[in-house]
Design a protein around this motif. Structure first.
Motif, PDB file in Angstrom:
ATOM      1  N   ARG A 143       0.841  -1.200   0.000  1.00  0.00           N
ATOM      2  CA  ARG A 143       0.000   0.000   0.000  1.00  0.00           C
ATOM      3  C   ARG A 143       0.877   1.252   0.000  1.00  0.00           C
ATOM      4  N   LEU A 144       1.952   1.238   0.784  1.00  0.00           N
ATOM      5  CA  LEU A 144       2.874   2.374   0.788  1.00  0.00           C
ATOM      6  C   LEU A 144       3.467   2.585  -0.600  1.00  0.00           C
ATOM      7  N   ALA A 145       3.808   1.486  -1.263  1.00  0.00           N
ATOM      8  CA  ALA A 145       4.357   1.583  -2.619  1.00  0.00           C
ATOM      9  C   ALA A 145       3.315   2.164  -3.579  1.00  0.00           C
ATOM     10  N   GLU A 146       2.045   1.785  -3.405  1.00  0.00           N
ATOM     11  CA  GLU A 146       0.979   2.344  -4.241  1.00  0.00           C
ATOM     12  C   GLU A 146       0.861   3.847  -4.030  1.00  0.00           C
ATOM     13  N   PHE A 147       0.889   4.272  -2.768  1.00  0.00           N
ATOM     14  CA  PHE A 147       0.820   5.704  -2.486  1.00  0.00           C
ATOM     15  C   PHE A 147       2.034   6.424  -3.057  1.00  0.00           C
ATOM     16  N   VAL A 159      -8.102  12.180 -16.168  1.00  0.00           N
ATOM     17  CA  VAL A 159      -9.184  11.324 -15.686  1.00  0.00           C
ATOM     18  C   VAL A 159      -8.617  10.085 -14.989  1.00  0.00           C
ATOM     19  N   GLN A 160      -7.557   9.517 -15.523  1.00  0.00           N
ATOM     20  CA  GLN A 160      -6.950   8.334 -14.917  1.00  0.00           C
ATOM     21  C   GLN A 160      -6.432   8.636 -13.510  1.00  0.00           C
ATOM     22  N   ILE A 161      -5.893   9.821 -13.297  1.00  0.00           N
ATOM     23  CA  ILE A 161      -5.414  10.224 -11.972  1.00  0.00           C
ATOM     24  C   ILE A 161      -6.590  10.292 -11.007  1.00  0.00           C
ATOM     25  N   GLU A 162      -7.686  10.876 -11.459  1.00  0.00           N
ATOM     26  CA  GLU A 162      -8.877  10.966 -10.616  1.00  0.00           C
ATOM     27  C   GLU A 162      -9.393   9.576 -10.249  1.00  0.00           C
ATOM     28  N   GLU A 163      -9.434   8.671 -11.211  1.00  0.00           N
ATOM     29  CA  GLU A 163      -9.897   7.299 -10.945  1.00  0.00           C
ATOM     30  C   GLU A 163      -8.972   6.596  -9.959  1.00  0.00           C
ATOM     31  N   ARG A 177      -9.555   8.020  -6.454  1.00  0.00           N
ATOM     32  CA  ARG A 177     -10.802   7.503  -5.859  1.00  0.00           C
ATOM     33  C   ARG A 177     -10.612   6.071  -5.361  1.00  0.00           C
ATOM     34  N   ASP A 178     -10.006   5.237  -6.178  1.00  0.00           N
ATOM     35  CA  ASP A 178      -9.794   3.839  -5.799  1.00  0.00           C
ATOM     36  C   ASP A 178      -8.900   3.743  -4.564  1.00  0.00           C
ATOM     37  N   LEU A 179      -7.794   4.437  -4.580  1.00  0.00           N
ATOM     38  CA  LEU A 179      -6.830   4.359  -3.487  1.00  0.00           C
ATOM     39  C   LEU A 179      -7.417   4.902  -2.186  1.00  0.00           C
ATOM     40  N   THR A 180      -8.131   6.011  -2.251  1.00  0.00           N
ATOM     41  CA  THR A 180      -8.686   6.590  -1.024  1.00  0.00           C
ATOM     42  C   THR A 180      -9.839   5.758  -0.461  1.00  0.00           C
ATOM     43  N   VAL A 181     -10.623   5.128  -1.325  1.00  0.00           N
ATOM     44  CA  VAL A 181     -11.693   4.246  -0.835  1.00  0.00           C
ATOM     45  C   VAL A 181     -11.078   3.058  -0.096  1.00  0.00           C
ATOM     46  N   PHE A 234      -8.752   8.616   8.520  1.00  0.00           N
ATOM     47  CA  PHE A 234      -8.570   9.530   7.393  1.00  0.00           C
ATOM     48  C   PHE A 234      -9.921   9.995   6.866  1.00  0.00           C
ATOM     49  N   ALA A 235     -10.008  11.268   6.509  1.00  0.00           N
ATOM     50  CA  ALA A 235     -11.150  11.788   5.766  1.00  0.00           C
ATOM     51  C   ALA A 235     -10.586  12.346   4.466  1.00  0.00           C
ATOM     52  N   PHE A 236     -10.984  11.758   3.349  1.00  0.00           N
ATOM     53  CA  PHE A 236     -10.504  12.168   2.033  1.00  0.00           C
ATOM     54  C   PHE A 236     -11.620  12.887   1.295  1.00  0.00           C
ATOM     55  N   ASP A 237     -11.255  13.950   0.585  1.00  0.00           N
ATOM     56  CA  ASP A 237     -12.218  14.674  -0.238  1.00  0.00           C
ATOM     57  C   ASP A 237     -11.537  15.032  -1.552  1.00  0.00           C
ATOM     58  N   LEU A 238     -11.954  14.369  -2.598  1.00  0.00           N
ATOM     59  CA  LEU A 238     -11.416  14.616  -3.937  1.00  0.00           C
ATOM     60  C   LEU A 238     -12.368  15.555  -4.651  1.00  0.00           C
ATOM     61  N   SER A 239     -11.839  16.663  -5.170  1.00  0.00           N
ATOM     62  CA  SER A 239     -12.726  17.615  -5.829  1.00  0.00           C
ATOM     63  C   SER A 239     -12.069  18.220  -7.067  1.00  0.00           C
TER      64      SER A 239
END
Length: 118
Positions: free
Chosen positions: A27-31, A58-62, A65-69, A78-83
């Motif tokens: 997970r750290l490597a993914e981040f 768009v790929q960055i946004e996707e 979203r996947d990583l934060t979920v 954690f509270a994440f808000d992507l906008s």
């Protein structure tokens, strides 16, 4: 991806994280990869609030979203808000309580370090 980003520098990962210890290096490597690919700026708005300015693809946004979920499911502090405030303005706000400021410190440090690696 370098070994430096695969090793579990998890001193800042709190016991409240329910992700199995064996999965944490991945997970750290993914981040780290996400930070290298996506982060264009890092603002620490307060001790408990980090804002990451992201590439607007768009790929960055996707990916965000996947990583934060997935991260929210194991680290509920954690509270994440992507906008998106415009076609070229994508931000990820990350908030924690005062009890988890050290976790946000670690995340901010990793994001800032990854910027320098591009």
């Amino acid at each position: 991806m370098s070994d430096q980003h695969i090793t579990a520098d998890s001193a800042w990962v709190p016991d409240a994280c329910t992700l199995p210890t064996a999965e944490r290096p991945l997970r750290l490597a993914e981040f780290d990869q996400f930070f290298r690919d996506a982060v264009r700026g890092v603002d620490r708005l307060s001790a408990e609030h980090l804002r990451l300015h992201l590439a607007s693809a768009v790929q960055i946004e996707e990916t965000a979203r996947d990583l934060t979920v997935r991260e929210s499911s194991c680290c509920s502090f954690f509270a994440f808000d992507l906008s998106r405030s415009g076609p070229e303005a994508l931000t990820l706000d990350v908030r924690v309580s005062a009890a988890h400021v050290d976790v946000l410190d670690g995340l901010a440090e990793r994001a800032a370090s990854a910027q320098g690696e591009r």
